[in-house]
Design a protein around this motif. Structure first.
Motif, PDB file in Angstrom:
ATOM      1  N   HIS A   1       0.838  -1.200   0.000  1.00 34.39           N
ATOM      2  CA  HIS A   1       0.000   0.000   0.000  1.00 34.39           C
ATOM      3  C   HIS A   1       0.878   1.256   0.000  1.00 34.39           C
ATOM      4  O   HIS A   1       0.625   2.217  -0.734  1.00 34.39           O
ATOM      5  N   VAL A   2       1.920   1.272   0.852  1.00 39.19           N
ATOM      6  CA  VAL A   2       2.837   2.424   0.903  1.00 39.19           C
ATOM      7  C   VAL A   2       3.576   2.565  -0.422  1.00 39.19           C
ATOM      8  O   VAL A   2       3.732   3.666  -0.959  1.00 39.19           O
ATOM      9  N   TRP A   3       4.048   1.453  -0.924  1.00 38.66           N
ATOM     10  CA  TRP A   3       4.804   1.432  -2.181  1.00 38.66           C
ATOM     11  C   TRP A   3       3.987   2.074  -3.296  1.00 38.66           C
ATOM     12  O   TRP A   3       4.480   2.943  -4.031  1.00 38.66           O
ATOM     13  N   TYR A   4       2.733   1.662  -3.443  1.00 38.44           N
ATOM     14  CA  TYR A   4       1.852   2.191  -4.482  1.00 38.44           C
ATOM     15  C   TYR A   4       1.659   3.703  -4.316  1.00 38.44           C
ATOM     16  O   TYR A   4       1.734   4.466  -5.296  1.00 38.44           O
ATOM     17  N   LEU A   5       1.407   4.148  -3.096  1.00 37.86           N
ATOM     18  CA  LEU A   5       1.160   5.569  -2.860  1.00 37.86           C
ATOM     19  C   LEU A   5       2.419   6.400  -3.095  1.00 37.86           C
ATOM     20  O   LEU A   5       2.341   7.525  -3.603  1.00 37.86           O
ATOM     21  N   LEU A   6       3.578   5.864  -2.736  1.00 43.42           N
ATOM     22  CA  LEU A   6       4.824   6.586  -2.997  1.00 43.42           C
ATOM     23  C   LEU A   6       5.114   6.650  -4.500  1.00 43.42           C
ATOM     24  O   LEU A   6       5.655   7.648  -4.988  1.00 43.42           O
ATOM     25  N   TYR A   7       4.764   5.598  -5.224  1.00 49.55           N
ATOM     26  CA  TYR A   7       4.911   5.642  -6.685  1.00 49.55           C
ATOM     27  C   TYR A   7       4.026   6.733  -7.268  1.00 49.55           C
ATOM     28  O   TYR A   7       4.441   7.491  -8.156  1.00 49.55           O
ATOM     29  N   GLN A   8       2.786   6.842  -6.763  1.00 47.89           N
ATOM     30  CA  GLN A   8       1.903   7.931  -7.192  1.00 47.89           C
ATOM     31  C   GLN A   8       2.512   9.283  -6.842  1.00 47.89           C
ATOM     32  O   GLN A   8       2.464  10.226  -7.642  1.00 47.89           O
TER      33      GLN A   8
ATOM     34  N   ALA B   1       5.642  10.067  -6.488  1.00 44.09           N
ATOM     35  CA  ALA B   1       6.779  10.359  -7.366  1.00 44.09           C
ATOM     36  C   ALA B   1       6.291  10.889  -8.713  1.00 44.09           C
ATOM     37  O   ALA B   1       6.830  11.878  -9.247  1.00 44.09           O
ATOM     38  N   GLN B   2       5.270  10.263  -9.282  1.00 46.54           N
ATOM     39  CA  GLN B   2       4.719  10.750 -10.549  1.00 46.54           C
ATOM     40  C   GLN B   2       4.127  12.146 -10.391  1.00 46.54           C
ATOM     41  O   GLN B   2       4.297  13.006 -11.262  1.00 46.54           O
ATOM     42  N   LEU B   3       3.447  12.368  -9.279  1.00 50.97           N
ATOM     43  CA  LEU B   3       2.821  13.664  -9.015  1.00 50.97           C
ATOM     44  C   LEU B   3       3.868  14.766  -8.930  1.00 50.97           C
ATOM     45  O   LEU B   3       3.755  15.811  -9.590  1.00 50.97           O
ATOM     46  N   GLU B   4       4.909  14.554  -8.128  1.00 50.75           N
ATOM     47  CA  GLU B   4       5.962  15.572  -7.986  1.00 50.75           C
ATOM     48  C   GLU B   4       6.664  15.823  -9.322  1.00 50.75           C
ATOM     49  O   GLU B   4       6.971  16.965  -9.671  1.00 50.75           O
ATOM     50  N   HIS B   5       6.912  14.756 -10.053  1.00 52.54           N
ATOM     51  CA  HIS B   5       7.602  14.857 -11.339  1.00 52.54           C
ATOM     52  C   HIS B   5       6.794  15.701 -12.320  1.00 52.54           C
ATOM     53  O   HIS B   5       7.315  16.623 -12.965  1.00 52.54           O
ATOM     54  N   MET B   6       5.490  15.421 -12.413  1.00 50.92           N
ATOM     55  CA  MET B   6       4.660  16.133 -13.385  1.00 50.92           C
ATOM     56  C   MET B   6       4.385  17.573 -12.959  1.00 50.92           C
ATOM     57  O   MET B   6       4.319  18.475 -13.801  1.00 50.92           O
TER      58      MET B   6
ATOM     59  N   PRO C   1      -2.759  -3.261  -3.675  1.00 52.70           N
ATOM     60  CA  PRO C   1      -2.921  -1.803  -3.609  1.00 52.70           C
ATOM     61  C   PRO C   1      -3.689  -1.287  -4.811  1.00 52.70           C
ATOM     62  O   PRO C   1      -3.694  -1.910  -5.879  1.00 52.70           O
ATOM     63  N   ARG C   2      -4.339  -0.166  -4.648  1.00 51.96           N
ATOM     64  CA  ARG C   2      -5.033   0.491  -5.761  1.00 51.96           C
ATOM     65  C   ARG C   2      -5.191   1.963  -5.430  1.00 51.96           C
ATOM     66  O   ARG C   2      -4.824   2.424  -4.339  1.00 51.96           O
ATOM     67  N   ALA C   3      -5.737   2.710  -6.397  1.00 54.68           N
ATOM     68  CA  ALA C   3      -5.880   4.153  -6.245  1.00 54.68           C
ATOM     69  C   ALA C   3      -6.790   4.482  -5.060  1.00 54.68           C
ATOM     70  O   ALA C   3      -7.781   3.789  -4.806  1.00 54.68           O
ATOM     71  N   GLN C   4      -6.418   5.554  -4.362  1.00 56.35           N
ATOM     72  CA  GLN C   4      -7.228   6.063  -3.271  1.00 56.35           C
ATOM     73  C   GLN C   4      -7.453   7.552  -3.486  1.00 56.35           C
ATOM     74  O   GLN C   4      -6.654   8.233  -4.137  1.00 56.35           O
ATOM     75  N   GLU C   5      -8.539   8.057  -2.943  1.00 55.17           N
ATOM     76  CA  GLU C   5      -8.880   9.472  -3.094  1.00 55.17           C
ATOM     77  C   GLU C   5      -8.011  10.324  -2.177  1.00 55.17           C
ATOM     78  O   GLU C   5      -7.838  10.020  -0.993  1.00 55.17           O
ATOM     79  N   PHE C   6      -7.427  11.380  -2.732  1.00 57.23           N
ATOM     80  CA  PHE C   6      -6.798  12.417  -1.903  1.00 57.23           C
ATOM     81  C   PHE C   6      -7.119  13.756  -2.539  1.00 57.23           C
ATOM     82  O   PHE C   6      -7.057  13.928  -3.756  1.00 57.23           O
ATOM     83  N   ALA C   7      -7.518  14.695  -1.690  1.00 61.40           N
ATOM     84  CA  ALA C   7      -7.995  15.982  -2.187  1.00 61.40           C
ATOM     85  C   ALA C   7      -6.857  16.915  -2.567  1.00 61.40           C
ATOM     86  O   ALA C   7      -6.964  17.702  -3.502  1.00 61.40           O
ATOM     87  N   THR C   8      -5.757  16.864  -1.819  1.00 60.43           N
ATOM     88  CA  THR C   8      -4.619  17.748  -2.050  1.00 60.43           C
ATOM     89  C   THR C   8      -3.337  16.937  -1.967  1.00 60.43           C
ATOM     90  O   THR C   8      -3.327  15.791  -1.499  1.00 60.43           O
TER      91      THR C   8
END
Length: 418
Positions: free
Chosen positions: A14-21, A23-28, A152-159
């Motif tokens: 679960h942590v791994w998946y969220l950290l991968y997200q 990383a993509q978020l910060e990169h973009m 793991p799968r996508a989870q909602e985060f507002a910010t």
């Protein structure tokens, strides 16, 4: 104030998946800020307008550098829990993809739309803001993860801050349940340090305390600590927006940026909707060189964050090469690209770096000699691609000189293994 829905973390994946997200978020996000920076004008304005634009350029550059720091901190967090850091990401634009439907990514030149979008992305917890026109959530948020889910799968985060608070709380709970030593199983030698990156804010992650410190650094720089956002990214963008709005009110014809378009050299392989393509031959040359420089930076960082038995000297060469490619090759080429015509299909528009991902970027082989051979080869290819155009283009000529210096430095360092 709307409460943030909980982010569920029950095990390492679960942590791994969220950290991968993350990383993509910060990169973009970083790429969006760089695109806006590169689009800003350097002439054709009044003295007061140009002074303001120069301040905005420095502000955007400074914030983009901090996003780079955030990406490096996420890489440290991934490495600390035994996950290989990655610099792969989807191509722009992203409307309904790896992130919750409210978080969308698009390359925009500096202006009202870009600033509105940046303020939306960096807004603090509980602050209501509307994204720029055209950013419309197209899917419902994912169903909440429930206890007992193993995949793991996508989870909602507002910010962005919401995502990191969820990761921090999840790591804290996970460490309490299975022990810190079990959670933070990565090698301390794999961590990026303040000394190597010359970033005082860089946190080497080896346990729960340092993991929380790294996450708090990201949250505080983005939305501000304890709601104090004035010196955080949100407050800095708000100040730029207020100054920009005042100058536009005084002169409605004030245009601080070139009409840059995130145009591609070819249709991106992972975006279904047709994207604008560069139609000017001279601009195409510059765009390909810009993309090659960007790719080389990602490969250098990938090797650093997944290195095996490199020495401190060799790690320093990798970091120095990535920074030199960013400052001396990508930045001047990207800035010039935003001044070149996009082509006949896009009248009145200039191009801009689309930060193209031509394929799914994975890691190179772990063996040091082979990895350095691949890096050196690609860097020298960039120099070779510059050569036919350097004589007639001073921007390409200067970039070629910087790229050659980087290639020679990496080549000299890697030659000892060949």
């Amino acid at each position: 104030m709307t409460a943030e829905p909980p982010i569920v973390i029950e095990h390492r994946e679960h942590v791994w998946y969220l950290l991968y997200q993350a990383a993509q978020l910060e990169h973009m996000i970083m790429c969006q800020y760089l695109f806006a920076e590169f689009s800003l004008k350097s002439d054709g304005l009044t003295a007061d307008q140009q002074a303001a634009v120069d301040r905005w350029r420095q502000e955007l550059h400074g914030i983009a550098v901090q996003e780079m720091l955030h990406l490096a901190l996420v890489a440290n967090l991934m490495s600390a829990i035994g996950a290989a850091p990655t610099f792969n990401r989807p191509n722009f634009p992203q409307s309904c993809g790896p992130f919750p439907p409210s978080i969308q990514m698009r390359l925009l030149p500096f202006g009202e739309a870009a600033l509105t979008h940046f303020l939306f992305l960096e807004r603090p917890e509980g602050m209501e803001r509307v994204d720029a026109a055209g950013f419309i959530a197209c899917d419902p948020p994912p169903e909440p993860v429930v206890a007992g889910e193993i995949f793991p799968r996508a989870q909602e985060f507002a910010t962005v801050g919401h995502l990191y608070r969820g990761i921090r709380d999840g790591l804290t709970a996970l460490a309490a349940r299975v022990g810190e030593e079990q959670v933070f199983c990565g090698s301390p030698a794999a961590q990026a340090t303040a000394e190597l990156f010359r970033w005082p804010e860089m946190v080497a992650v080896t346990d729960l305390k340092s993991a929380c410190a790294a996450i708090d650094e990201i949250i505080e720089q983005g939305e501000g600590a304890q709601g104090d956002w004035r010196e955080a990214h949100y407050g800095r963008f708000l100040k730029v927006w207020e100054e920009y709005t005042a100058l536009r009110a005084a002169d409605p014809g004030f245009e601080p940026a070139h009409p840059a378009l995130g145009a591609f050299t070819r249709q991106p392989f992972d975006v279904r909707e047709p994207q604008p393509l560069i139609g000017d031959p001279g601009t195409m040359v510059l765009a390909e060189l810009c993309n090659l420089a960007y790719e080389a930076i990602l490969w250098l960082l990938t090797r650093f964050f997944t290195h095996t038995d490199e020495s401190e000297e060799e790690l320093g060469v990798l970091v120095g090469a990535a920074i030199a490619m960013m400052a001396g090759v990508l930045r001047p080429l990207g800035t010039e690209l935003a001044r070149r015509p996009a082509g006949p299909a896009h009248p009145g528009r200039t191009a801009g770096p689309a930060f193209e991902m031509y394929y799914v970027m994975d890691n190179v082989v772990p063996w040091r000699a082979a990895a350095w051979t691949v890096l050196t080869e690609r860097l020298h290819q960039i120099v070779g691609r510059c050569a036919p155009h350097a004589a007639g283009d001073p921007v390409i000529a200067a970039a070629a000189d910087r790229a050659k210096a980087v290639a020679d430095a990496v080549d000299a360092c890697g030659a000892r293994y060949r």
